[in-house]
Motif scaffolding. Structure first.
Motif, PDB file in Angstrom:
ATOM      1  N   UNK A 159       8.946  10.648   8.410  1.00 50.29           N
ATOM      2  CA  UNK A 159       8.686   9.928   9.629  1.00 50.29           C
ATOM      3  C   UNK A 159       9.272  10.687  10.775  1.00 50.29           C
ATOM      4  N   UNK A 160       8.465  10.996  11.741  1.00 49.90           N
ATOM      5  CA  UNK A 160       8.887  11.919  12.781  1.00 49.90           C
ATOM      6  C   UNK A 160       8.911  11.204  14.114  1.00 49.90           C
ATOM      7  N   UNK A 161       9.954  10.440  14.373  1.00 49.02           N
ATOM      8  CA  UNK A 161      10.038   9.781  15.672  1.00 49.02           C
ATOM      9  C   UNK A 161      11.310  10.209  16.384  1.00 49.02           C
ATOM     10  N   UNK A 205      -7.460   0.005   4.527  1.00 50.25           N
ATOM     11  CA  UNK A 205      -6.164  -0.647   4.289  1.00 50.25           C
ATOM     12  C   UNK A 205      -5.647  -0.319   2.898  1.00 50.25           C
ATOM     13  N   UNK A 206      -6.565  -0.369   1.927  1.00 46.53           N
ATOM     14  CA  UNK A 206      -6.166  -0.088   0.547  1.00 46.53           C
ATOM     15  C   UNK A 206      -5.572   1.322   0.443  1.00 46.53           C
ATOM     16  N   UNK A 207      -6.240   2.267   1.079  1.00 46.92           N
ATOM     17  CA  UNK A 207      -5.744   3.656   1.031  1.00 46.92           C
ATOM     18  C   UNK A 207      -4.380   3.767   1.708  1.00 46.92           C
ATOM     19  N   UNK A 208      -4.226   3.079   2.832  1.00 55.59           N
ATOM     20  CA  UNK A 208      -2.955   3.157   3.545  1.00 55.59           C
ATOM     21  C   UNK A 208      -1.841   2.458   2.756  1.00 55.59           C
ATOM     22  N   UNK A 209      -2.131   1.269   2.216  1.00 53.96           N
ATOM     23  CA  UNK A 209      -1.109   0.567   1.437  1.00 53.96           C
ATOM     24  C   UNK A 209      -0.610   1.445   0.294  1.00 53.96           C
ATOM     25  N   UNK A 210      -1.547   2.117  -0.387  1.00 53.75           N
ATOM     26  CA  UNK A 210      -1.158   2.954  -1.521  1.00 53.75           C
ATOM     27  C   UNK A 210      -0.217   4.064  -1.065  1.00 53.75           C
ATOM     28  N   UNK A 211      -0.503   4.646   0.091  1.00 55.05           N
ATOM     29  CA  UNK A 211       0.350   5.732   0.575  1.00 55.05           C
ATOM     30  C   UNK A 211       1.719   5.217   0.964  1.00 55.05           C
ATOM     31  N   UNK A 212       1.764   4.023   1.532  1.00 58.36           N
ATOM     32  CA  UNK A 212       3.065   3.494   1.941  1.00 58.36           C
ATOM     33  C   UNK A 212       3.918   3.180   0.717  1.00 58.36           C
ATOM     34  N   UNK A 217       5.130   6.546  -0.165  1.00 59.04           N
ATOM     35  CA  UNK A 217       5.963   7.209   0.837  1.00 59.04           C
ATOM     36  C   UNK A 217       7.408   6.782   0.693  1.00 59.04           C
ATOM     37  N   UNK A 218       7.610   5.536   0.330  1.00 63.82           N
ATOM     38  CA  UNK A 218       8.969   5.025   0.237  1.00 63.82           C
ATOM     39  C   UNK A 218       9.714   5.710  -0.910  1.00 63.82           C
ATOM     40  N   UNK A 219       8.965   6.124  -1.925  1.00 59.36           N
ATOM     41  CA  UNK A 219       9.590   6.882  -3.016  1.00 59.36           C
ATOM     42  C   UNK A 219       9.958   8.291  -2.572  1.00 59.36           C
ATOM     43  N   UNK A 220       9.478   8.692  -1.455  1.00 57.99           N
ATOM     44  CA  UNK A 220       9.619  10.050  -0.905  1.00 57.99           C
ATOM     45  C   UNK A 220       8.747  11.035  -1.673  1.00 57.99           C
ATOM     46  N   UNK A 221       7.966  11.773  -0.940  1.00 57.29           N
ATOM     47  CA  UNK A 221       7.211  12.862  -1.531  1.00 57.29           C
ATOM     48  C   UNK A 221       8.170  13.976  -1.909  1.00 57.29           C
ATOM     49  N   UNK A 222       7.792  14.782  -2.888  1.00 58.40           N
ATOM     50  CA  UNK A 222       8.729  15.787  -3.387  1.00 58.40           C
ATOM     51  C   UNK A 222       9.188  16.787  -2.319  1.00 58.40           C
ATOM     52  N   UNK A 223       8.345  17.127  -1.395  1.00 55.46           N
ATOM     53  CA  UNK A 223       8.720  18.088  -0.369  1.00 55.46           C
ATOM     54  C   UNK A 223       8.321  17.533   0.988  1.00 55.46           C
ATOM     55  N   UNK A 224       9.056  17.900   2.038  1.00 52.96           N
ATOM     56  CA  UNK A 224       8.625  17.433   3.354  1.00 52.96           C
ATOM     57  C   UNK A 224       7.266  18.047   3.696  1.00 52.96           C
ATOM     58  N   UNK A 232       3.305  15.522  11.519  1.00 60.09           N
ATOM     59  CA  UNK A 232       3.376  14.139  11.971  1.00 60.09           C
ATOM     60  C   UNK A 232       2.219  13.370  11.338  1.00 60.09           C
ATOM     61  N   UNK A 233       2.450  12.112  10.996  1.00 53.37           N
ATOM     62  CA  UNK A 233       1.349  11.282  10.489  1.00 53.37           C
ATOM     63  C   UNK A 233       0.925  11.646   9.073  1.00 53.37           C
ATOM     64  N   UNK A 234       1.887  12.020   8.244  1.00 49.10           N
ATOM     65  CA  UNK A 234       1.562  12.415   6.871  1.00 49.10           C
ATOM     66  C   UNK A 234       0.877  11.283   6.104  1.00 49.10           C
ATOM     67  N   UNK A 235       1.344  10.061   6.324  1.00 42.65           N
ATOM     68  CA  UNK A 235       0.761   8.933   5.588  1.00 42.65           C
ATOM     69  C   UNK A 235      -0.731   8.832   5.886  1.00 42.65           C
ATOM     70  N   UNK A 236      -1.092   8.975   7.143  1.00 40.46           N
ATOM     71  CA  UNK A 236      -2.511   8.914   7.486  1.00 40.46           C
ATOM     72  C   UNK A 236      -3.277  10.108   6.907  1.00 40.46           C
ATOM     73  N   UNK A 237      -2.653  11.273   6.891  1.00 41.40           N
ATOM     74  CA  UNK A 237      -3.326  12.434   6.293  1.00 41.40           C
ATOM     75  C   UNK A 237      -3.601  12.185   4.810  1.00 41.40           C
ATOM     76  N   UNK A 238      -2.622  11.611   4.130  1.00 41.65           N
ATOM     77  CA  UNK A 238      -2.797  11.356   2.696  1.00 41.65           C
ATOM     78  C   UNK A 238      -3.828  10.244   2.473  1.00 41.65           C
TER      79      UNK A 238
END
Lengths: 527, 527
Positions: free
Chosen positions: A370-372, B183-190, B193-200, B397-403
Motif C-alpha cells: 500500500x503506497x500512501x 467485486x469478486x476479483x477484488x475481494x479475492x485479491x484483498x 493481499x493481507x497475507x502479503x505477497x511474497x515480494x513487493x 501503486x494499485x497492485x491489488x487492482x492490477x492483480x
C-alpha cells in the motif's frame, strides 16, 4: 550475484520457489549477469538468502544442470557453463515451454538509436554512480569448514545454518497488522466503488483522508496543517521527486545528509541539483552556513543512522533557511515508529516563514504494497504541486485504498494498531539493544535511537575485517544490510562501515539467537 | 462561472448535493472567483448542469442568502454581494461550524518567497496559455422567456427543462459494467493481499498483467509485444509525461496534432518541447516533412475529431520517422471502443525500427476511478523508463487492482464485458448519428467515426451563432462539450467551432430527445 528482481518477478508469476529461483538464475545467466565460470553460492546460503528450503535450491540447481546452464564440480561447487553471447531468442526457442509463454519479439533488424534528454542522461549517470562496490559475500571455504567441524570448541547447535536470521529487512511485523479490520474497510469501499463515487478522484487525493492527516498531525504533533495544503502521493518518493522538479533548475545547490537514502539522491541529481553532502553525528546533521537553496533532512530520526536532530540544531537549520531564503524538505518517513522518550518538535511546527515542506508516509505502518504518502506544502507551492502531479496523474491513483484508510483511521483501528506495534516493537528494540550492544560492543558502536525499525551500528575496526565477518555470518544464516549504499555517490567516504539491524519482523528468540551467532563468529575469526 | 472542482471536493466529503453546492459557491465567492455583483445562474440551469433537483439549488441559494453572500432581486435573479477582499480566515472564523472542521492555519507573518525551477515555470506558463476564453453560457433573458412562454408555437413538453440531457460526458455506460464479477476479483485479491505477497510489487507492474496485455495485443491486433517491454502506469498520462521527460531536452521540436488533448500539450511543453501543431482532416493528421524529433499521434481515432488515420498516411508517418530518426508515440487511448468496420494496423505493428512507443489504457473501459494504463517501449527505452518511474514510485501503486484485473481478464469477464459494451454502444452510436446527423445536418458537419465514445461535429456557421445555440440549449437542459479547449495554446485557430457529443452514458430515448431539443432550439433562434 544479484537476481533479486528476476526472482521476485517469477515468484509473483509462478508462486513456486524452486521454479522461480530456477528461472531467475537462468535469466541472469542468459543475460550475461552471471558470467561463464562463475561459482553459484552454496545451496544453504542461497536458501537462507531467499528464505526457502535447501531442497528447493537443490531442485533449481538440478534443473539448471539438466538444461546445461551449470556444471557441478565435486567438493568445489556449481559453476556457470553457458556463454551469454548466445542470444536470448535462441536460448528461449530451444525450450518449447518457455517460447510459448514468453513470446519474445524478434529483434528488429535496424533498431533506432534513441537520443535521451538531458534529464534522462542525468538519471542514467546517477544510477551508474550509485552502483556501489559489491560486498563480496563468499565464505572462505577454510573458515567455513573449521566452523562446521566444530574447530574452536563452540557449540555447533547454536550456529545451525538451517535457521536463517535476517536482520536486513526493515519493515514492521506483518503479523501485528489487524488484517480483518483492514479487509472490512476495503470490502466496504469496493462495494461502494462499483456504484461509482459521485465525482472522479481529484489528483490531490481524497479530502477526508487529507483532513484526517491534518487532524492527526494536530493531535499527535501539535502541527496545524490545512487539509488544502496536503496532497496525497503514491508513497513519499513521489512527493520528493515532484518537489525536486518544482524547486531545482540544473546547477542549483542542494544539501543532503551524508549518508542518505539513495532514491532521494537520485531524485535531486536527476532534477539537476548540485549535491553537497553534510556530515551527520549522533545529534543528526551538523549545521553549516551552506550556500544552497534546498536542504533535505530527516530530523526525527536520521536515515540510516537513527540519530535524532537536537533542538539546538533544529533552530539553527531554520535560522539558516530564513537567512539564506532556502527551502527545507523535512522527510518524516519514520515518525510513526516512536518507542518512547520525548518527541521533539518538528521543523514544520517551528517554521514561521512557511518554508518547510513536510513529507510523511503510511507505507511503513500498513501493508507493504500500500503506497500512501503525503506532503504538506507551503501555500505558495500548492497550485504548482497540484499541476505537477496532474501531469502524471490527472486523477488520483488508489482511491479505494485512500478511502479505506480513512475509514480505518476513523474507526480507531489505525491508532489501536499503532499502539500495539509500538508496544511490541518497543520491547523488541530493548531486547535487540541489550543483546547486540551487550555482546557486540567490542566490535560495533551502537547509535542510540528510540524510534524506527532498525538499529544502526558503526564498525570499530577496518573494512576488511567487517567484510570478513559479514561474509562468514552470511554463510551461517545471519545477514544484515550495510550502510555502504547510503553514502552519497562520488563523494569521499572516509567513514567506518555501518550495519543496519532491522528487528521488527523477527521474534525475540530470533533476535537473541542472531546476536549470539554474530558474537560466536566474531570470536572465531579472532577479530 | 466554474466551481466544479470545489463542488466535486465537497460532494466527495459531504455526499449531499445542496450542502456541497452551497459550499462550492461560497468558496468561489470567498476566493473572489465570483465577484461582487455577478449574477448567479437560474436555479433550473444550475440544476441541469449538476444533475440535481431545483429544490436543492434553491436550498443552496437560500443558505447563501442567509449568510449574506448573495442578495435576490425579484424577477431579475440572484447576485453576489460579498466582497472578496475580506480574507478567507476572517470569513471562515465567523462560522463556528467551519472553523472546527477546516482548521485553517493562521497565515505566517512573512511567508517565504519560493523560487520555482525552470521546469515549474514552464508548467505554470502552459497553464496560463491553456486558459481558454470562457464560452459565455448565459441565456439571453428574452429568448428564454420567449421559449418558455411558447412563442414560436413549439410543443413545450418536448423542451422540459426538468430533464437534463448531458452529452458532455465521454465515458462508458457504468450500468453495463459487470459489477459482481469485478467485486469478486477484488475481494479475492484483498483476501490474499493481507497475507502479503511474497515480494513487493516491482515499479514496472505485475508481470502476469503485462503478459495478459501482450497476449491481448497479439490476439486482437496482431502485435507481438514482449511483456518485459511493457510497463504498467497509473493511467496513460503517467506514461506520456515520463516519456516526454526522457526524450525531450529544452528546445527540442515536437509535433502534436492540432487539436489535441490538453494534458499532452502540457506534458510536452513542461518537458521543454517546442511544439508544432499539425492540422488534422477527415483522414487524420496530415503528414509533412517536419524537422522534429518526436511526434505524438492518435491514429486509431484522432482526439477529439474521431478521424481514423488512413493507411497511406500511416506509412508516410513511419517513413518520416525513419528518415528523420524521430520517435513516434502512438496514443491508442480509445482502441478498445471499436464498433465495427475494419481495424487498421497500428503504427507499432508496422514499426520495423523499434521507434514507435505504444501507449494504451484500461481506464475508459473499467470503473472510472481505476487508473491502469500501459506503455510498450522500444528495447532501448526499457531501462531508462524503469528508472524514471522508480524515481516517483519505487514500488507499483494499485497492485491489488492490477492483480484483480489480471484475474478479470483470465476469467473471460473482461472480454465478455467489452463485447457487451461494443454491442450496446454500437447501437447507440447508430441512433445518435441518425438523430443528430439527420436533424442537425443543416448546422453541423459530422465527422465519420466507427469507434469511441463520442461523435465530433464541426459547426457550419460562425462562432457567435454557435455560442448562442450552446447557451440556449444549456438553459433548456441540453449540454455538450466543445472543442475550444483542445486547440493548441498560443496558436492561430482559424478553425470552426466543434462539438463533442458523448453518448455511451445516455439511453436511446435521451439521445433522441436531446437531438430533438437541439433542433427545436436552433430553429427557434433562426440560425
Amino acid at each position: 550475484m544479484d537476481f533479486n528482481r528476476a526472482y521476485e518477478r517469477y515468484y509473483n508469476e509462478y508462486g513456486k520457489k524452486a521454479e522461480s529461483l530456477f528461472r531467475a538464475i537462468r535469466e541472469s545467466i542468459v543475460e550475461g549477469e552471471l558470467a561463464e565460470g562463475m561459482r553459484l553460492p552454496p545451496t544453504r546460503k542461497l536458501a537462507a538468502l531467499y528464505e526457502i528450503s535447501r531442497g528447493a535450491v537443490t531442485e533449481a540447481y538440478e534443473r539448471l544442470y539438466a538444461e546445461g546452464f551449470v556444471k557441478s564440480e565435486a567438493g568445489n561447487g556449481t559453476f556457470v557453463t553457458h556463454h551469454p553471447k548466445a542470444s536470448v531468442a535462441s536460448t528461449v526457442n530451444s525450450e518449447s515451454e518457455s517460447s510459448d509463454q514468453m513470446n519474445i519479439s524478434v529483434p528488429s533488424k535496424v533498431a533506432a538509436e534513441i537520443k535521451l534528454s538531458k534529464w534522462a542522461k542525468r538519471l542514467q549517470h546517477i544510477h551508474s554512480l550509485n552502483k556501489t562496490v559489491a560486498v563480496e559475500n563468499e565464505t572462505s571455504p577454510m573458515i567455513a569448514s573449521n566452523l562446521a567441524s566444530g574447530a574452536g570448541g563452540t557449540d555447533q547447535r547454536k550456529v545451525s545454518p538451517l535457521q536463517p536470521i535476517d536482520f536486513s529487512l526493515v519493515s514492521a511485523d506483518a503479523g501485528l497488522f489487524p488484517a480483518d479490520e483492514w479487509k472490512k474497510a476495503m470490502y466496504a469501499e469496493i462495494r461502494d466503488a462499483v456504484k461509482q463515487y459521485p465525482q472522479p478522484a481529484a489528483s490531490e487525493g481524497y479530502l477526508p483522508l487529507r483532513e484526517a492527516i491534518a487532524g492527526g498531525l494536530r493531535r499527535d504533533r501539535g502541527m496545524h496543517a490545512d487539509p488544502d495544503q496536503i496532497v496525497l502521493t503514491n508513497g513519499s518518493m513521489q512527493a520528493i521527486t515532484l518537489l525536486a522538479m518544482l524547486l531545482l533548475s540544473p546547477g542549483d545547490d542542494v544539501v543532503l545528509e551524508n549518508p542518505t537514502y539513495p532514491g532521494i539522491q537520485q531524485a535531486i541529481f536527476t532534477a539537476g541539483g548540485r549535491i553537497g553532502g553534510a556530515p551527520v553525528d549522533d545529534e543528526g546533521i551538523i549545521p553549516q552556513d551552506w550556500d544552497a537553496k534546498l536542504l533535505l533532512v530527516t530530523p526525527t530520526r536520521h536515515f540510516p543512522t537513527g540519530a535524532a536532530l537536537s533542538p539546538l540544531r533544529r533552530r539553527q537549520l531554520l535560522d539558516w533557511a530564513n537567512r539564506r531564503n532556502a527551502i527545507i524538505i523535512e522527510d518524516d518517513y519514520d515518525s510513526t515508529f516512536s518507542w518512547g522518550g520525548r518527541r521533539l518538535e518538528s521543523l514544520k511546527a517551528m517554521d514561521e516563514e512557511d518554508r518547510v515542506i513536510y513529507v510523511g508516509t503510511f507505507s511503513r505502518a500498513m501493508l507493504r504494497d500500500q503506497r500512501i504518502g503525503y506532503v504538506w506544502l507551503p501555500q505558495a507551492l500548492v497550485e504548482p504541486f497540484h499541476r505537477a502531479k496532474m501531469l502524471f496523474e490527472p486523477k488520483a491513483t488508489g482511491l479505494i485504498e485512500q478511502r479505506a484508510l480513512t475509514a480505518f483511521i476513523a474507526s480507531g483501528s489505525y491508532e489501536r494498531h499503532m499502539r500495539r506495534v509500538r508496544r511490541v516493537c518497543g520491547r523488541k528494540l530493548v531486547i535487540l539493544r541489550e543483546a547486540l550492544a551487550g555482546k557486540l560492543n567490542q566490535w560495533f558502536r551502537f547509535v542510540h535511537a528510540n524510534a524506527g525499525l532498525h538499529v544502526y551500528a558503526e564498525w570499530r575496526g577496518d573494512v576488511a575485517e567487517y567484510e570478513r565477518l559479514k561474509s562468514v555470518c552470511g554463510a551461517f544464516g545471519v545477514s544484515w544490510a550495510d550502510s555502504s549504499r547510503y553514502w552519497l555517490a562520488g563523494m569521499e567516504r572516509g567513514q567506518k562501515p555501518g550495519a543496519l539491524f532491522g528487528f521488527a519482523h523477527l521474534t525475540e528468540e530470533q533476535i537473541l539467537e542472531g546476536a549470539a551467532r554474530i558474537e560466536l563468529l566474531a570470536r572465531q575469526l579472532e577479530l
